[in-house]
Enzyme design. Structure first.
Site, PDB file in Angstrom:
ATOM      1  N   GLY A   7       0.851  -1.195   0.000  1.00  0.00           N
ATOM      2  CA  GLY A   7       0.000   0.000   0.000  1.00  0.00           C
ATOM      3  C   GLY A   7       0.878   1.233   0.000  1.00  0.00           C
ATOM      4  O   GLY A   7       1.391   1.622   1.046  1.00  0.00           O
ATOM      5  N   GLY A   9       0.130   4.461  -0.984  1.00  0.00           N
ATOM      6  CA  GLY A   9      -0.571   5.737  -1.098  1.00  0.00           C
ATOM      7  C   GLY A   9       0.189   6.807  -0.332  1.00  0.00           C
ATOM      8  O   GLY A   9       1.332   6.614   0.088  1.00  0.00           O
ATOM      9  N   ARG A  10      -0.501   7.924  -0.100  1.00  0.00           N
ATOM     10  CA  ARG A  10       0.097   9.058   0.610  1.00  0.00           C
ATOM     11  C   ARG A  10       0.821   8.617   1.885  1.00  0.00           C
ATOM     12  O   ARG A  10       1.948   8.977   2.129  1.00  0.00           O
ATOM     13  CB  ARG A  10      -1.037  10.016   0.966  1.00  0.00           C
ATOM     14  N   ASP A  30       2.556  -2.582  -4.440  1.00  0.00           N
ATOM     15  CA  ASP A  30       1.304  -1.851  -4.594  1.00  0.00           C
ATOM     16  C   ASP A  30       0.664  -2.330  -5.893  1.00  0.00           C
ATOM     17  O   ASP A  30       1.362  -2.787  -6.811  1.00  0.00           O
ATOM     18  CB  ASP A  30       1.568  -0.336  -4.673  1.00  0.00           C
ATOM     19  N   LYS A 188      -6.296   4.765  18.840  1.00  0.00           N
ATOM     20  CA  LYS A 188      -6.336   5.663  17.674  1.00  0.00           C
ATOM     21  C   LYS A 188      -7.767   6.132  17.392  1.00  0.00           C
ATOM     22  O   LYS A 188      -8.008   7.285  17.031  1.00  0.00           O
ATOM     23  CB  LYS A 188      -5.767   4.952  16.457  1.00  0.00           C
ATOM     24  N   GLU A 195     -10.237  14.365  18.247  1.00  0.00           N
ATOM     25  CA  GLU A 195      -9.933  15.284  17.144  1.00  0.00           C
ATOM     26  C   GLU A 195     -11.207  15.957  16.621  1.00  0.00           C
ATOM     27  O   GLU A 195     -11.232  17.168  16.397  1.00  0.00           O
ATOM     28  CB  GLU A 195      -9.254  14.466  16.043  1.00  0.00           C
TER      29      GLU A 195
END
Lengths: 339, 339, 339, 339
Positions: A7, A9-10, A30, A188, A195
Site C-alpha cells: 500500500g 498511497g500518501r 502496490d 487511535k 480530534e
C-alpha cells in the site's frame, strides 16, 4: 531491519521514505506499479507481485499493510497463504479495532502474529514523524521496535513533561505499546474522536467571532424572526485569521490544529474554497459507539460527529418535520432562504 | 515606558515582573501592602494609597487594572476622579465585554481613554508571555504598544505560519488589536468558550479509554441494566497517562492543554486528588449567550458548559424527575449507587 | 383464538388478562408456578412444563414470549425443539432488532415463523391497551390479527386524525405491521429513543422552573463562581407541580408523559423519594447506534441518553480530568460541595 | 365582565370570539379597521381610535394587549396616558419576562396594574381553549378570574390527575396564577423551550425511521465515506406517517404534538411542501439564557435550539472551517453534494 510495505498511497509511501532514510530496508508492493517504481528510485526494494514481495522478505517476515480499511480483509486473503508461521502482519491503517480482534485470532490459528498500529500525523508525518499506538503480543511488538522508533517523532519534538526523568520512555518518543490486539486501533479511534471534538470547538468559536457584526445587519421584523435585543453589542468586524494567529503564542488554546487553522485562514480568509460538506471517516462514529457500549457520556464528541452529519444535509427530513409541526399548531409559514 | 498596575494577585504581580524585567517602570498599588512591598523588592515603584499611586504616574497616565471582574466598577469609582483628561485605563481582567461598552462610554465623557485587554497564559505567563486580545481606540492602543510587546510571548515561541512573510505582525508576536472597545474581551470570551470545548473533548475521550476494561467487570443482570453485548470488545487496561504522553508528539491532537493533561496524569494517574466538581467562571456562559444572540449553533461549546453544571449536581432535580416518570409509566424502581 | 404465553411478569400477565377478557384462550407458562396459578384463576389454561404447554396448544401453534431480552435465546433453545413446522413464535419483549434478524433466519430453517412485536403501554396497558409495532411475514401477521386487535387500545381512545376517513386502519386501532422481521422492534427502539428525548425535555425545563428563585440565594463571591448579573430576574418561587398540571389542558406540550409528571409532582412535590440515578434499558442506546450507522444526526436523543449516564456518575473521571487541567493551567482549586 | 382587547390578529380575534361566546363584553381596537369590523359582526364593541376604545371601557378598565412582542412598548406609550389609576393592562403576547419586570414597575408608578399572561393553544385555542400562565398581583389576577376562566379549556378536556380531589383548582381548569409579575411569561418561555425539545425528539426519531433503508442504497467506496458495516440491518422501507399514527394510542410517546405530526405526515408523507428552514421566535433562546444564568444544564433544550439555527445555514462558516482543517492535516478534499 527489513520491512515489507503493502500500500503505497500518501501514507504508506511516506512511511517507506522515512524508514529508508532511517537506514531500514523496505520491500514494497502496490497494485499500481508506478507507485512501486517511484519508491525504488528512493532506495526501496520493489516487487511486481505479491509472490515476489514475499520472496524478497527474510523470515520471520514483517509485513506492514497501509491500505484502506475496506481493503484489509481482501489483502489478507491474498497475503496470508503466502506467509509462513512466525511471520508478522501489521495493520497500520484505520481499521476498526473489532476487526483486529477477529483477524488476530484468524492469523494466530496459522501461526502468524498480528499487530495493529494506529498512526497519526497525516501528510506531515514524513518530516515530523508518526505518532504510533500499538496493540499486539509483547515480544512481537518488541521485535518491531526499530521500525516504530524510526517512524516516530523525535523525543526533542516536544518539551519533556514535568515530573518525567530518566531515559525517555517510548511514549516520550512518540510510540506506545498500548496492550493486546485491538488496543492500538482502539486508542487511535478515541484519538480521532477527540480530534472531532477539538475541531468542532474551534469551528464553533470562530463562527461566533465571524458573526460578531450581526448588530450591523438589517433584520426582518416579523413574528418568525427573533429580534436582536442589543444590536450595539454586536458591532465588531473581526479578523478571524489574525485571531487564530495570535492564539498560537501564549494562549491556553494553542495546538497543532490551531496552527493549521491559522494557516488555512491566512490563505483563504473567507474559506470560499470550501462548501462545508464535512466527511467523517469512521473513527468518530466508532468512538461514539464505544462510549455508548461503555455507558460513558460523550455529549461533546457526539455533538461534533452530528454536526458533520448535518453539514451533509442528513438533518433535512427532521427539519422539514419541525416546519410541518410549527405550521400545524401555530400556522407558521417557513421563511425562504436569505430572509 | 511607565505603567501603573492596580491589583497584584497572581496575574497582576507576574505581569509587573515581566514588564520590569523588560525595562519598563511599574508603579504598583494593591489593597494588601505586602503585595506592594514584594514587588518593590523586585524593582517596582510602590504606593500605599490611590492618591500616591496616581501622583507617581506622569501624564498621560496609563493605569492597568488586574482585579476580579466583580471589583472593576468599584475600583473605577475610586480611581477615575483622581485621573485627568487624556489618561488611559486598561482593564486586563476577565470582564464581560458588555461592561466594557458601558465603561468606555462613561470614561470618554470625562476625557479618559479605556482599553480592554483579554489576557491568556495563566500561571505560566511570567515565563511564556501573555497572549493579549485588545479592544480600544487605535491611537491609544498604539501608544501602549511597548507594554503589550513586552508582555507578549516572543515571535520565536511558535514556528511561523506557512504563507506569512515580512516583518512579523503583532498577531505573530502574541498580541492583537482586535477592534473598538469590548472587542478584546469579546475575543477572550470566545477563547475561553473554545477552551471549555477542547477540555471536554479530551476529558470525554480519556474517559472512554479509562473504561475500556468494562468487559471484565461483573454486571448486574436485571431489567434496569443494559447488558454489554460483547464483553470481549472491552478488555483493555490502558495507561491513560502514557497515552496522553504519546499523543504529544506527532499526533493531530497535540496541544498545550494535552501537555498539561499528560503532566497531571503523570503525577496522579487516577486523579484521586480531585472530586470532579468543575467550576466555570463566566466566559463559557457568556460565549453561549453570544452564540444564542447571534443565532450561531454551538452544540459542542454548550455541551461542555453544561457538563460542568452537571458535575456540580445542578442536574439533580431533572434526574429525579426522570426517575419519577420511569416509575410512573413502567413501575421502574431506581437502582442504588454502586449496583 | 388460542395463544400460548411464556413469561408471566408484569407485562405478560396483564396481556393474558386482556386477551382472556377479550374472549381468547391463553395457555400460559412461567418458571414460577405461582404466576401460572394466579392466571388460571382468571381463566387462563395453565401448564407446569414446556412440554405440557406445547401439547395444550393446537397446530399451528402461536407462542408469545414475554421474557427479559437477555433470556430470549435460552427460552428459544428450550422451546424450538418442541415446535412443529408452521408454528409461530412471537417475541413481544424488548429485544434488539438485530437479534430478531438472526432468530428469524434460524427459525425459518426449521419451518417456523417468527414475529417481533414491540409493545408500549407499560403498567397501564391492561386497561388502556398496548400499542404494538409488528415485524414479520404478511400472512403470519395477518393470521395473528385477532390477538393484536384485542391487545391494542380502542380506536376511540384518541380523536381521529384530520384527513383520515373510511374504516379505521390498524394504525388507527393501535397496532401496525411495520415490515419484515426486525422492523417491529426497530420501530419500538426508536419509540423509546424518542421517549428519552421527551422525558429529558420536560425534566430540563422543570429544572429551570425549580431554580427560578436563584436570585434570592446568597452566592459565593470568589473567582471560582460566576456572579449572577441580575438577581432581580430570578425571584420566583414556582409551584412546579401546578405548572405541570396547567399544561395538561390546552397547551402545546400536553402529553401522556406530562400527565404522569403532574401526577408524580402532585404526590411528591420535591421528588424526595428519588435519588436521581436514572437507568437506561437498551433501546435508547440502540437508537443512537442506529443513528450513527445511518449517518443521521441525533443531538437531542443522544444528549438525553448521556444525561442518564451522567446521573449515574459515569462522567466522574472526565470531570476530575477537567479539574486537573484547570488546576494545571490556572492554579484553580476545586470548590467543595455546597459552596 | 368587560374586557378591552388591542390587537385582533389570529390570536387576539379568536380570544375575543371565545370571550364573547362566553358572555363577556369585549371592546376591541386594532390599527386595521377591517379587523375591528369583523368582530363587531360577531358581537364585539368596536372602536376606531384608542380614545374611543378607552372611553367605551368602564373603570377600572381591563385592557388586554395581543400584539407582537416588538410592538408592546409602542402600544403602551400610546395607551398608558389615556388610562386612570386602578386600570389594568394585560400583556397576553410572547413578551420576554424581563420586559414585564420593567413595564410593571413603570405602570405601578402611575397607579396602573400590570398582568403578564403566557398563552398556549395556537390556532386551536378558539375551540380547545387557551392554557394561561399568569403573573401579577393576587387581587388583580383574582379580579380578572372570569376572563381567564372563559378563555381556558374546560376541566373535562383531560382526565383528572390521580391524587387530586375536591373542587378543581384553576390549574386543573387550564389557567394558573404562577407568581408576581414576569412569572407568567417566564413559565410560558420555559413551556416553549420544552416544546422545542419535544419537537426535536420526534423529528430526530422519525428521521432515523425514514433512513432505515439505507442498507439498500449504493454507497461510495472511498476514504471519505464511512462504509456501512451491516447493510442487512438497514433494509426497512417504513411508513413514517402510519408509525406516528399508531403511536397515538397506547404508547408512551403519545402527545398533542404527535397528533399534529401524524396529521402532517398523513397529508404530505414526504413533507415535500417544506424546505426545512426552521424559525425560532425567541422563547427557545430565552429559555437557554435563563438556564445558563441559573447554572442549570439543558443539553437537550439547547441542542434543539441549535438544530434550528443549523437548519437555516448558520453553521456554514463552522463547517467550512472543519473542511479547511481536514484538508490541512490530511489532504482530505470535500466530496460534492449528492455523492
Amino acid at each position: 531491519m527489513q520491512l515489507g510495505m503493502i500500500g503505497l498511497g500518501r501514507m504508506g509511501a511516506n512511511m517507506v521514505r522515512r524508514l529508508t532514510r532511517g537506514g531500514h530496508q523496505c520491500v514494497v508492493y502496490d497494485t499500481h506499479p508506478d507507485a512501486v517504481a517511484a519508491l525504488v528510485k528512493e532506495g526501496a526494494v520493489g516487487s511486481s507481485s505479491l509472490d515476489e514481495f514475499v520472496h524478497k522478505l527474510s523470515a520471520p517476515r514483517a509485513v506492514w499493510l497501509m491500505v484502506p480499511a475496506a481493503v484489509v480483509d481482501r489483502t489478507l486473503a491474498d497475503l496470508v497463504p503466502r506467509l509462513a508461521p512466525g511471520d508478522i502482519v501489521i495493520d497500520g491503517g484505520n481499521s476498526y479495532y473489532v476487526d483486529d480482534l477477529r483477524r488476530a485470532k484468524q492469523l494466530a490459528a496459522k501461526g502468524l502474529h498480528y499487530v495493529d498500529v494506529g498512526t497519526s500525523g497525516g501528510v506531515f508525518g514524513l518530516d515530523r514523524g508518526y505518532c504510533q499506538m500499538i496493540g499486539g503480543e509483547p515480544a512481537v511488538v518488541q521485535h518491531l521496535d526499530p521500525i516504530f522508533a524510526t517512524l516516530a517523532p523525535p523525543f526533542e519534538s516536544a518539551p519533556r513533561t514535568a515530573g518525567r526523568s530518566g531515559p525517555p520512555s517510548t511514549a516520550e518518543r512518540g510510540y506506545l505499546h498500548c496492550g493486546p490486539n485491538g488496543s492500538g486501533h482502539f486508542v487511535k479511534m478515541v484519538h480521532n474522536g477527540i480530534e472531532y471534538g477539538l475541531m468542532a470547538a474551534y469551528a464553533e468559536g470562530l463562527n461566533i467571532l465571524q458573526h460578531a457584526n450581526i448588530g450591523r445587519r438589517d433584520h426582518a421584523v416579523d413574528a418568525e424572526t427573533t429580534p436582536l435585543r442589543d444590536p450595539a453589542h454586536y458591532q465588531y468586524d473581526l479578523n478571524v485569521g489574525d485571531i487564530a494567529e495570535v492564539w498560537r503564542r501564549g494562549s491556553v488554546v494553542a495546538s497543532w490544529l490551531l496552527d493549521l487553522t491559522a494557516q488555512a485562514l491566512g490563505k483563504d480568509p473567507g474559506l470560499e474554497s470550501y462548501a462545508g460538506r464535512v466527511s467523517d471517516s469512521g473513527e468518530g462514529r466508532w468512538t461514539v459507539l464505544a462510549a455508548v457500549d461503555e455507558g460513558v457520556p460523550v455529549p461533546v464528541l457526539s455533538a461534533a460527529l452530528f454536526e458533520r452529519f448535518s453539514s451533509r444535509g442528513e438533518d433535512d427530513f427532521a427539519n422539514r418535520m419541525l416546519s410541518a409541526m410549527r405550521h400545524a399548531f401555530g400556522g407558521h409559514v417557513e421563511k425562504p432562504a436569505g430572509h
